[in-house]
Scaffold this active site. Structure first.
Site, PDB file in Angstrom:
ATOM      1  N   SER A 657      69.742  17.747  88.883  1.00 44.68           N
ATOM      2  CA  SER A 657      69.844  18.746  89.584  1.00 44.68           C
ATOM      3  C   SER A 657      69.758  18.145  91.076  1.00 44.68           C
ATOM      4  O   SER A 657      69.665  18.455  92.469  1.00 44.68           O
ATOM      5  CB  SER A 657      69.578  20.170  88.979  1.00 44.68           C
ATOM      6  OG  SER A 657      67.956  19.813  89.362  1.00 44.68           O
ATOM      7  N   LYS A 700      65.163  28.452  91.164  1.00 44.09           N
ATOM      8  CA  LYS A 700      65.008  27.161  92.388  1.00 44.09           C
ATOM      9  C   LYS A 700      64.918  28.689  93.858  1.00 44.09           C
ATOM     10  O   LYS A 700      64.324  27.778  94.699  1.00 44.09           O
ATOM     11  CB  LYS A 700      65.828  26.309  92.538  1.00 44.09           C
ATOM     12  CG  LYS A 700      65.953  25.739  91.707  1.00 44.09           C
ATOM     13  CD  LYS A 700      67.183  24.311  90.720  1.00 44.09           C
ATOM     14  CE  LYS A 700      67.143  23.709  89.801  1.00 44.09           C
ATOM     15  NZ  LYS A 700      67.809  22.758  89.489  1.00 44.09           N
TER      16      LYS A 700
END
Length: 785
Positions: A657, A700
């Site tokens: 990611s 996140k």
């Protein structure tokens, strides 16, 4: 796209899905309209698989139920099995009987449902009757007369023989004396027996004459009593026959009703016949007497019970259907049974009544549910279970390497035929592992019931979820839920699913949240569970588990961890990561940096070089080289030595990611174009520059938002995510509110060029020209040198 202005932030409506409490027919001030729901929501595929496995009445069609904990896999399996079991026949009872010929090998006996307990009670009563009847039978006057007659006959024969010897002695002037069984001869003088002193005064010729006569009489006595052992044997045989007849007369009337009652069961009749023979053989020689009990057998009745009363292994109520057994601790003994031991005078001993049944005995004829991971942790259990399923036998036999077994003589009970279905509950990983590592697994577990991790989000599943929570609350004695609290629970389920069109299948988490909310409700004295109570529980959980995340945030604010939230910088990009510490998941911003110089090393992953980068992360970094070659170096060789690193990271790094953030840092370092530090980036990429979805997007975003909020929101801060993750957004209300006030922004991109334009403020064409020019210079440098 020519500039970042063309990419608009996502509106607040796309950042989460809220539930209008008015849409839920369940209010604190009114009677709830949603019906109670008991069962498992959704999971139709798993339901069909379990139903198929139950219906398939052939060996090998055992069931493996896979899925994550909390998805209702155990509840659904038990529910289906119990419903099916009610419609099936109740299995037979099983007992163990003493094997009089070989006590180490008890005999297994099957009886129709309920007959096992009936036979057990009848045998208890029989043993009591026998124990009471035996002494009475031997005290009977007829027995006593017969025994006395035998004793008189023996005594008369013995006395007649002695009298004959005595007459022969008197004819020779010698008297015969009996002292118990000892017989002696003494001379007679003047009609009286001579004493030892008088005999000593006899002349030697007289003494020698007496001794000769005495020897002759002793020989005659020995000849006369030569048949004495035969007389004793004949008398003992007659007494044995009398005892046997007496015992037979005592036990016959007691055994007859039992034999009539169980006349249809050959095994019972065989045991009663063997019991009769054992009674005749064991008590014919020495009839039962309390004084004859061995020192270790202080209770003679107990001795009888341990010899003749059956051991009932399993019995089911008539009409109760097939058994459904869940064994939470599948040790070898708990599954297959065991033989217990007694300590008597320092020695170990056992008998068939110390055989203990296992879960296989209890579930025989029905269903046995086991947790696969616990089963795999137990030594010897998995091979033994496979052997039992293949042979269809339950064998009580401790594993050879079981050092805990006593060294005393053990039992080898006769195996019991097995007919049951085993249902294993486990994770998908364990299912695939067993498939790969065990060739027999697919042969034995041919049915897979796979539970989904998510449920479709629609009116039906929402109603079922709230109905299930209501049923749970009512059963547990909790207060009713208000509509707002119910709506908040549904939103939390969506957050667990991390999807706007799904709900989480982890129903257990929702029920736990309900229970904890009711605790807060009681403490505050409310009559209903309100939304504030649900929120308080979630906040409290974050507070309890958030020590690490709070500490990291403090270090960022103090400048110990370097993360910028304003300005611009070359070769530096704020990335987004998810950390997992002690069951807590939280997002954390991280700085990715890159340096570039002419060379032939390519893109070097510093994390991988120091063995902190795991395989997937290293793969993401290697893709960067492919993108650079495809995008910028089609007409000349890629002559670059670049490094990328996750700064201030001291643990293992995995996942791809961070690939988008690493690539942006690399392009910035290559071109010298500065990157905005008020934006953070997450996303995976492919070699053609397409941005791909990542996991943990909500955590996140919230991690970077908390840092920006702590430093005061400026209205320019935000996060860049893959567009494919928009459907996963279920953000906290604080983030949604900040976006609605234009104080924070979330951008969704589909390509590297979109992200690059947004973070650099330059058009993709301009950045591409700079990148191509710099890479061309590096290539020419190596050509010239």
């Amino acid at each position: 796209m020519t500039s970042s202005e063309h990419l608009s932030p996502l509106p607040a409506e796309q950042l989460s899905v809220r539930i209008d409490p008015a849409s839920i027919p369940c209010d604190a001030s009114a009677e709830p309209d949603i019906k109670l729901f008991r069962g498992v929501i959704g999971q139709q595929g798993a339901r069909d698989a379990i139903a198929f496995g139950i219906a398939m009445d052939r060996p090998g069609y055992n069931i493996f139920v896979s899925g994550e904990p909390g998805t209702g896999r155990l509840s659904l399996a038990r529910q289906y099995l119990e419903d099916a079991a009610k419609r099936e026949e109740t299995p037979t009872d099983w007992l163990y009987l003493n094997n009089f010929a070989e006590p180490r090998e008890p005999v297994a006996l099957a009886l129709p449902t309920g007959k096992g307990r009936e036979f057990m009670a009848a045998m208890d009563k029989l043993v009591d009757s026998l124990f009471a009847s035996f002494p009475a039978a031997f005290e009977n006057p007829a027995y006593q007369r017969g025994k006395a007659q035998l004793e008189r006959e023996f005594t008369d024969r013995y006395s007649q023989a002695i009298n004959n010897v005595e007459r022969q002695a008197r004819q020779q002037g010698i008297a015969l004396f009996r002292d118990g069984e000892a017989i002696s001869f003494v001379p007679i003088l003047d009609g009286k027996a001579v004493s030892d002193e008088d005999f000593a005064a006899f002349a030697e010729p007289d003494k020698e004459a007496f001794n000769r006569q005495s020897l002759i009489l002793q020989d005659y006595l020995a000849e006369t009593l030569a048949e004495l052992p035969q007389w004793r044997r004949e008398t003992s045989e007659c007494l044995r026959q009398l005892n046997q007849k007496t015992i037979d007369q005592a036990i016959g009337p007691l055994l007859a009703p039992l034999a009539t009652k169980f006349a249809e069961h050959r095994g019972v009749l065989d045991f009663l016949e063997a019991m009769r023979a054992d009674l005749l053989g064991k008590y014919t020689e020495q009839p039962l007497d309390d004084s004859q009990a061995e020192p270790s057998e202080q209770n003679p009745r107990l001795q009888w019970m341990q010899r003749y009363t059956p051991r009932l292994m399993v019995s089911h109520p008539e009409g109760g259907g097939a058994p459904v057994v869940f064994e939470a601790n599948p040790t070898y003994q708990n599954l297959f049974g065991k033989v217990e031991y007694l300590v008597e005078q320092g020695l170990l001993s056992t008998h068939y009544r110390l055989i203990c049944p296992g879960a296989l005995h209890q579930a025989n004829g029905g269903y046995l549910i086991l947790e696969a991971d616990k089963l795999a942790d137990e030594p010897h259990v998995w091979p033994a279970l496979k052997r039992a399923l293949k042979n269809r036998l339950i064998l009580i036999d401790p594993p050879l390497s079981d050092q805990s077994s006593p060294t005393a003589l053990s039992l080898s009970p006769q195996p019991i035929p097995m007919s049951l279905k085993v249902v294993l509950i486990g994770s998908r990983d364990l299912y695939y592992f067993l498939q790969e590592m065990d060739d027999e697994f697919n042969e034995l577990f041919r049915v897979l019931a796979d539970f989904d991790d998510h449920l479709a989000r629609n009116a039906e599943t929402i109603a079922q979820l709230i109905g299930l929570v209501k049923a749970y609350a009512a059963t547990a004695g909790f207060a009713p839920l208000s509509a707002s609290a119910a709506a908040r629970l549904v939103e939390y389920s969506g957050r667990l699913a991390e999807h706007q069109r799904r709900l989480s299948a982890r129903i257990g988490d929702i029920l736990d949240l309900t229970a904890e909310s009711d605790l807060i409700r009681r403490q505050e004295g409310f009559s209903h569970i309100e939304e504030r109570h649900v929120v308080a529980v979630l906040d409290g959980k974050d507070q309890r588990l958030g020590r690490v995340s709070r500490r990291l945030l403090e270090e960022m604010l103090e400048g110990t961890i370097l993360i910028g939230t304003d300005g611009e910088a070359v070769g530096r990009v704020n990335g987004l990561t998810v950390m997992e510490v002690g069951g807590s998941h939280f997002g954390m911003p991280a700085r990715f940096t890159s340096t570039v110089s002419p060379g032939k090393r390519g893109v070097v992953d510093i994390e991988r070089e120091v063995q902190l980068g795991q395989a997937i992360h290293s793969k993401g970094v290697m893709i960067l080289s492919g993108y650079l070659a495809h995008q910028y170096a089609r007409d000349f060789p890629l002559a670059i030595s670049a490094t990328v690193a996750l700064e201030q990271s001291y643990g293992y790094v995995d996942g791809d990611s961070a690939a988008l953030a690493e690539l942006l840092a690399l392009i910035s370092a290559l071109t010298g174009v500065p990157i905005r530090q008020d934006l953070a980036v997450t996303g995976s990429i492919n070699q053609y520059g397409e941005v791909q979805a990542v996991g943990g997007v909500n955590e996140k975003i919230e991690g970077f938002f908390q840092l920006c909020d702590a430093r005061k929101l400026t209205g320019r801060q935000g996060v860049v995510i893959p567009k494919a993750n928009v459907s996963n957004l279920m953000l906290d209300s604080q983030v949604v509110d900040a976006v609605s006030r234009a104080q924070f922004a979330i951008y969704a991109v589909t390509s590297v060029e979109q992200a690059l334009s947004l973070l650099s403020g330059k058009s993709p064409e301009e950045v591409n020209r700079l990148a191509v020019a710099r890479l061309g210079e590096m290539a020419n440098y190596f050509v010239r040198n």
